[in-house]
Scaffold this motif. Structure first.
Motif, PDB file in Angstrom:
ATOM      1  N   GLN A   1       3.501  10.064 -14.768  1.00  0.00           N
ATOM      2  CA  GLN A   1       4.061   9.182 -13.731  1.00  0.00           C
ATOM      3  C   GLN A   1       3.003   8.243 -13.180  1.00  0.00           C
ATOM      4  OE1 GLN A   1       5.833  11.666 -10.768  1.00  0.00           O
ATOM      5  NE2 GLN A   1       7.484  12.425 -12.137  1.00  0.00           N
ATOM      6  N   ARG A   2       1.776   8.733 -13.031  1.00  0.00           N
ATOM      7  CA  ARG A   2       0.713   7.858 -12.513  1.00  0.00           C
ATOM      8  C   ARG A   2       0.438   6.735 -13.507  1.00  0.00           C
ATOM      9  NH1 ARG A   2      -5.386   9.801 -10.669  1.00  0.00           N
ATOM     10  NH2 ARG A   2      -6.108   7.670 -10.081  1.00  0.00           N
ATOM     11  N   SER A   3       0.486   7.032 -14.765  1.00  0.00           N
ATOM     12  CA  SER A   3       0.289   5.989 -15.775  1.00  0.00           C
ATOM     13  C   SER A   3       1.403   4.939 -15.698  1.00  0.00           C
ATOM     14  CB  SER A   3       0.235   6.634 -17.173  1.00  0.00           C
ATOM     15  OG  SER A   3      -0.833   7.563 -17.254  1.00  0.00           O
ATOM     16  N   GLU A   4       2.640   5.435 -15.468  1.00  0.00           N
ATOM     17  CA  GLU A   4       3.768   4.496 -15.360  1.00  0.00           C
ATOM     18  C   GLU A   4       3.625   3.610 -14.122  1.00  0.00           C
ATOM     19  OE1 GLU A   4       7.328   2.613 -16.356  1.00  0.00           O
ATOM     20  OE2 GLU A   4       6.016   3.962 -17.504  1.00  0.00           O
ATOM     21  N   GLN A   5       3.195   4.226 -12.990  1.00  0.00           N
ATOM     22  CA  GLN A   5       2.986   3.446 -11.774  1.00  0.00           C
ATOM     23  C   GLN A   5       1.877   2.412 -11.966  1.00  0.00           C
ATOM     24  OE1 GLN A   5       4.793   3.478  -9.022  1.00  0.00           O
ATOM     25  NE2 GLN A   5       6.159   5.069  -9.840  1.00  0.00           N
ATOM     26  N   ASP A   6       0.842   2.799 -12.644  1.00  0.00           N
ATOM     27  CA  ASP A   6      -0.223   1.836 -12.901  1.00  0.00           C
ATOM     28  C   ASP A   6       0.277   0.678 -13.749  1.00  0.00           C
ATOM     29  OD1 ASP A   6      -1.949   3.375 -11.437  1.00  0.00           O
ATOM     30  OD2 ASP A   6      -2.778   4.461 -13.175  1.00  0.00           O
ATOM     31  N   ARG A   7       1.122   0.990 -14.715  1.00  0.00           N
ATOM     32  CA  ARG A   7       1.674  -0.076 -15.567  1.00  0.00           C
ATOM     33  C   ARG A   7       2.556  -1.039 -14.746  1.00  0.00           C
ATOM     34  NH1 ARG A   7       6.216  -1.281 -17.930  1.00  0.00           N
ATOM     35  NH2 ARG A   7       7.222   0.613 -17.148  1.00  0.00           N
ATOM     36  N   ILE A   8       3.434  -0.446 -13.888  1.00  0.00           N
ATOM     37  CA  ILE A   8       4.314  -1.278 -13.056  1.00  0.00           C
ATOM     38  C   ILE A   8       3.498  -2.149 -12.106  1.00  0.00           C
ATOM     39  CG2 ILE A   8       6.086  -1.200 -11.256  1.00  0.00           C
ATOM     40  CD1 ILE A   8       7.159   1.350 -12.559  1.00  0.00           C
TER      41      ILE A   8
END
Length: 444
Positions: A44-51
């Motif tokens: 999830q942290r990776s996804e938030q960083d991408r967003i």
């Protein structure tokens, strides 16, 4: 140690081993769950960083687009100012012309909106309204066709203002029924149909009958207009297009004015009617009696159908009475005739005095009502005080209307009654003088 104690100790050891094994299995399971949670959090942290990276990139792109559009806007402002300046230079005096055209279109629209000619020629104001709004909200200029149509509508309005024409349209009658009728239009002043005045409502575009019509003399002119074959006739029209006519029909009729007087007003009228009937009866009776007395003056035969005849019969009834006795008998007879001659005159006199007092009573009552309305509602709305003021004024007028004629009638009737009494006294004095001369002649 006994065998039973050993068995219990052995079972307790087995329970502790099982409990330890369960703890080891639970710790292992919890460790697996924690690892799974850590992996989910990392994902999830990776996804938030991408967003976040995508959002920052989009923000930067929008900022660049905003700067570009702002630059284009400023450039367009300068271009638009240059173009407007060039347009003003090229228009020259035509700019003032189009301004006047826009103003004329707006004023003409308002005139057409309330003109009775629009009942015959509808939808004239729509074109002018659209053109005025278009010229006012943008830099669009009117075309030659639009300018010519404005001129045409103005010319048609002037031409139709001088005509008396007939046309068929829907008319809302006073009862609410919508009926198709032939309507006569008198220039821009009046609409009539079936002997009644009509009104045009510019809001709804409908023609309707006036709920209350003006006086009969105006209604007669409508009948003469509808029956006319082109000859000149007298017709009552409203030069304001219906404003004066609307106020005229709101004026109260005689019946409504009387009703404004309230109870006191009705009492005054009843008393006045009684006084008038009594005065008419006395006028007829005294006229008949005076005619009989005049006829008796020319006749030597005394009749009991009139006061003078009855007075003269007293002389014949006492042929040998002396002068003083005969005078007393004649005076008695005259006094007997006076009540018959002056009957109801006192009542008429009382009515002539009481009527204005009753009018004053109505005035005071109306003013009390007015002050009560002021106390409750203030002086903001004059209509709230109109009822009391109307009662005060109407009752005063009714009191004077009753008092003035009854006073005149009483004076006239009293004079006639006294004239007849004077004739009776005169003839009685003549009889006494004649008897006195005869007595003196017999004595000598």
């Amino acid at each position: 140690m006994s065998g039973g104690a050993f068995a219990q100790e052995n079972e307790r050891a087995i329970d502790l081993d099982a409990l330890l094994k369960q703890l080891e299995e639970g710790k292992f399971s919890q460790s697996q769950q924690n690892q799974a949670r850590e992996q989910d959090f990392i994902a999830q942290r990776s996804e938030q960083d991408r967003i976040l990276r995508e959002t920052l990139e989009r923000r930067d792109a929008l900022l660049q687009e905003s700067e570009r559009l702002e630059t284009n806007f400023e450039e367009n402002e300068f271009k638009l100012a240059d173009l407007n300046g060039a347009l003003d230079n090229r228009l020259g005096s035509l700019k003032e012309l189009f301004g006047v055209l826009q103003q004329v279109a707006g004023d003409t629209k308002n005139k057409f909106y309330n003109s009775v000619i629009s009942a015959q020629i509808p939808d004239r104001s729509d074109f002018l309204d659209k053109m005025a709004q278009s010229m006012g909200s943008s830099s669009k200029l009117a075309s030659i066709e639009e300018i010519e149509r404005v001129w045409f509508e103005l010319q048609r309005e002037m031409t139709e203002s001088g005509k008396v024409t007939k046309f068929t349209t829907n008319v809302v009658e006073a009862g609410g029924e919508n009926v198709t009728k032939e309507v006569t239009r008198v220039g821009p002043f009046a609409l009539v149909a079936d002997g009644k005045y009509l009104q045009f409502n510019g809001v709804t575009g409908t023609v309707s009958e006036l709920i209350r019509q003006p006086a009969d003399r105006f209604m007669e002119s409508i009948s003469a207009l509808e029956a006319s074959n082109g000859e000149v006739i007298r017709f009552g029209l409203d030069p304001t297009g219906g404003s004066i006519l609307g106020l005229l029909v709101q004026a109260p009729s005689l019946k409504e004015r009387v009703e404004q007087g309230g109870l006191v007003g009705y009492i005054i009228l009843i008393v006045g009617a009684v006084g008038l009937l009594l005065a008419i009866e006395r006028l007829i009776s005294l006229s008949v009696i005076r005619a009989k007395v005049n006829k008796q003056l020319k006749s030597s035969e005394f009749k009991s159908t009139n006061p003078l005849g009855r007075i003269m019969q007293v002389r014949d009834k006492y042929p040998h009475a002396d002068t003083e006795s005969l005078e007393l008998h004649l005076t008695e007879a005259i006094l007997g005739e006076v009540p018959k001659l002056s009957r109801f005159l006192t009542i008429i006199k009382i009515i002539s005095v009481v009527a204005p007092l009753m009018g004053l009573l109505g005035t005071v009552t109306g003013m009390i009502n007015t002050f009560q309305a002021i106390t409750l509602f203030g002086t903001g709305d004059p209509k709230l005080m109109a009822g009391g003021i109307s009662q005060a004024l109407v009752t005063t007028v009714l009191g004077l209307v009753v008092a003035i004629p009854t006073t005149l009638l009483y004076a006239m009737l009293n004079t006639r009654s006294k004239n007849i009494v004077y004739i009776l006294q005169e003839q009685a004095s003549g009889v006494i003088a004649e008897r006195a001369e005869k007595t003196q002649a017999n004595a000598s």
